[in-house]
Design a protein around this motif. Structure first.
Motif, mmCIF file in Angstrom:
data_model
loop_
_atom_site.group_PDB
_atom_site.id
_atom_site.type_symbol
_atom_site.label_atom_id
_atom_site.label_comp_id
_atom_site.label_asym_id
_atom_site.label_seq_id
_atom_site.Cartn_x
_atom_site.Cartn_y
_atom_site.Cartn_z
ATOM 1 N N LEU A 1 2.183 1.753 -3.339
ATOM 2 C CA LEU A 1 1.147 2.252 -4.238
ATOM 3 C C LEU A 1 0.952 3.741 -4.027
ATOM 4 O O LEU A 1 0.825 4.516 -5.009
ATOM 5 C CB LEU A 1 -0.178 1.494 -3.992
ATOM 6 C CG LEU A 1 -1.386 1.977 -4.794
ATOM 7 C CD1 LEU A 1 -1.105 1.824 -6.320
ATOM 8 C CD2 LEU A 1 -2.654 1.218 -4.401
ATOM 9 N N ALA B 1 -6.678 -1.551 -4.546
ATOM 10 C CA ALA B 1 -5.666 -2.124 -3.650
ATOM 11 C C ALA B 1 -6.325 -2.666 -2.391
ATOM 12 O O ALA B 1 -5.952 -3.732 -1.854
ATOM 13 C CB ALA B 1 -4.618 -1.061 -3.316
ATOM 14 N N ARG C 1 0.852 -1.200 0.000
ATOM 15 C CA ARG C 1 0.000 0.000 0.000
ATOM 16 C C ARG C 1 0.892 1.257 0.000
ATOM 17 O O ARG C 1 0.617 2.250 -0.719
ATOM 18 C CB ARG C 1 -0.918 0.000 1.222
ATOM 19 C CG ARG C 1 -1.899 1.190 1.198
ATOM 20 C CD ARG C 1 -2.824 1.127 2.380
ATOM 21 N NE ARG C 1 -3.771 2.231 2.339
ATOM 22 C CZ ARG C 1 -4.933 2.284 1.707
ATOM 23 N NH1 ARG C 1 -5.310 1.198 1.041
ATOM 24 N NH2 ARG C 1 -5.698 3.377 1.730
#
Length: 453
Positions: free
Chosen positions: A182, A205, A179
């Motif tokens: 991302l 996600a 995460r």
């Protein structure tokens, strides 16, 4: 004398008893003669004769002639001849028997010698059989032992939450790292938080993270199912092994019981055979005992028969032919019944007394009614007006008569009353004349006022 003549005279007891005795004797003599019937048969005849015997009645002193019978039996000529021959034969046989009986002194004077008789059976030598008792039944095995406990449930020591937590502990750092990478990549691309592209990338996600977590949870459930299946398979194997052990125990117990039962039957068969052998031995002893007694009894019977033979011969000589007595026909006579003379006399006296008492009662009733009129009853009493006159009694000194009226005065009835002509001589006040000249009597004045002197 009463209102209707004198009472009948009572019968004399002695005369009645004497007459009854004479009647009884006459009936008995008649029955005796009628019952004794002379008979004639092919073998002889039977004849009755009578002799007179005097008998005096102790009550009346009268003498009666009683007929006493004598029965005489006479054989026919043929039967007389047979009797003569029989008597002669019996005399000859009696003489012979007397001669033979003299020879019995030597025979009967000696006791019977039974020393040579066979010995009888000895009951004491017979022993009762001692039977062998049958043994009790075998102790059969009634339990097959413990083959182990059956597994009825199984426990799986598996904590799903811990398994999930372990997977998450390994998965979460990677998800957080992915995460962060991302977010850095989105920032480098110039996408600001809150923008549509940014939110779409973050949402995708997040879904991937959730899918990873759900996959971890499913993996934990599958692992738990696998471990539970292993536990179930283990329990099934253990129960199958326990069932096999139980079957082996049952087979072993059945085999042992069959063997014990077979041994018990063999023992019973042996016991029965031994007892049958003892019975056979006992029966053989009894047969031997009975046979010995029969032999002894037969010997003694023959010995006694030999001793009794001369006696039987003498008895046979003494018994001869018998003379046939004539067979007479039984006579069936109807006995003449005895007349109850005393009863008849007494009954006749009772009948006369009854009639007399009834007539007296009728007269009393009649004259009681006449006297009840108190001097007001007058009746035609002239002798000239009456017929068929018969004196029946007296009342208060006046004669009473039974009569019927003559001529026009005849009413077809019989009357009872006095004669006016007789009353007029004693009681003229009670008599008066009618217009036709015939006399009437005032019965009330005659009997109520009494008799004038």
């Amino acid at each position: 004398m009463g209102l209707y003549g004198s009472a009948p005279k009572s019968p004399d007891p002695q005369e009645t008893a004497s007459a009854q005795t004479a009647t009884n004797i006459g009936t008995a003599v008649a029955n005796n003669v009628m019952g004794n019937v002379n008979q004639v048969t092919p073998d002889g005849k039977l004849t009755y004769t009578y002799t007179t015997q005097k008998w005096t009645d102790p009550l009346s002193g009268k003498v009666y002639d009683l007929q006493v019978p004598t029965a005489t039996q006479e054989l026919s000529a043929e039967q007389k001849a047979i009797k003569g021959q029989t008597d002669a034969a019996e005399l000859n046989m009696a003489t012979l028997a007397n001669t033979q009986s003299g020879k019995l002194n030597n025979l009967l004077g000696k006791p019977i010698d039974i020393s040579s008789a066979p010995t009888g059976g000895n009951a004491g030598a017979i022993g009762l059989p001692q039977y062998q008792q049958f043994g009790g039944g075998p102790n059969l095995q009634t339990s097959v032992g413990n083959a182990g406990d059956i597994t009825k449930s199984f426990d799986v020591d598996f904590d799903t939450s811990r398994y999930e937590q372990a997977l998450m502990d390994r998965l979460n750092p990677q998800l957080e790292q992915d995460r962060a990478a991302l977010e850095t990549r989105l920032a480098n691309q110039g996408l600001q938080p809150g923008s549509e592209a940014y939110n779409r990338a973050i949402d995708q996600a997040s879904r991937q993270s959730n899918d990873a977590r759900i996959s971890a949870i499913l993996n934990a459930g599958q692992e738990q199912s696998r471990i539970a299946g292993l536990a179930r398979d283990q329990a099934s194997f253990q129960n199958a092994a326990q069932q096999q052990q139980f079957g082996q125990n049952v087979t072993s117990a059945g085999f042992g019981n069959d063997a014990k039962q077979q041994m018990y039957q063999n023992q019973n068969t042996s016991t029965a055979a031994n007892n049958a052998l003892k019975d056979q031995t006992f029966n053989a002893q009894q047969s031997k005992f009975n046979m010995a007694n029969q032999q002894r009894a037969q010997y003694l019977n023959e010995l006694y028969a030999q001793r009794n033979q001369p006696i039987n011969e003498i008895i046979g000589l003494m018994s001869g032919a018998q003379v046939n007595s004539p067979s007479f026909v039984p006579t069936q006579s109807n006995p003449m019944p005895t007349v109850d003379y005393a009863g008849l006399v007494q009954q006749d006296y009772a009948n006369k007394m009854g009639a007399y008492n009834q007539q007296q009662g009728n007269m009393q009733s009649l004259f009681g009614g006449l006297l009840g009129f108190g001097g007001h009853l007058a009746s035609l009493s002239d002798k000239r007006a009456k017929k068929d006159i018969k004196k029946v009694g007296e009342l208060k000194g006046h004669g009473l008569y039974e009569y019927a009226y003559r001529g026009k005065h005849n009413d077809g009835k019989r009357h009872i009353g006095v004669m006016a002509q007789e009353v007029e001589k004693k009681r003229p006040d009670a008599v008066f004349r009618r217009r036709d000249g015939l006399r009437q009597v005032n019965y009330g004045a005659l009997f109520n006022a009494g008799r004038k002197k």
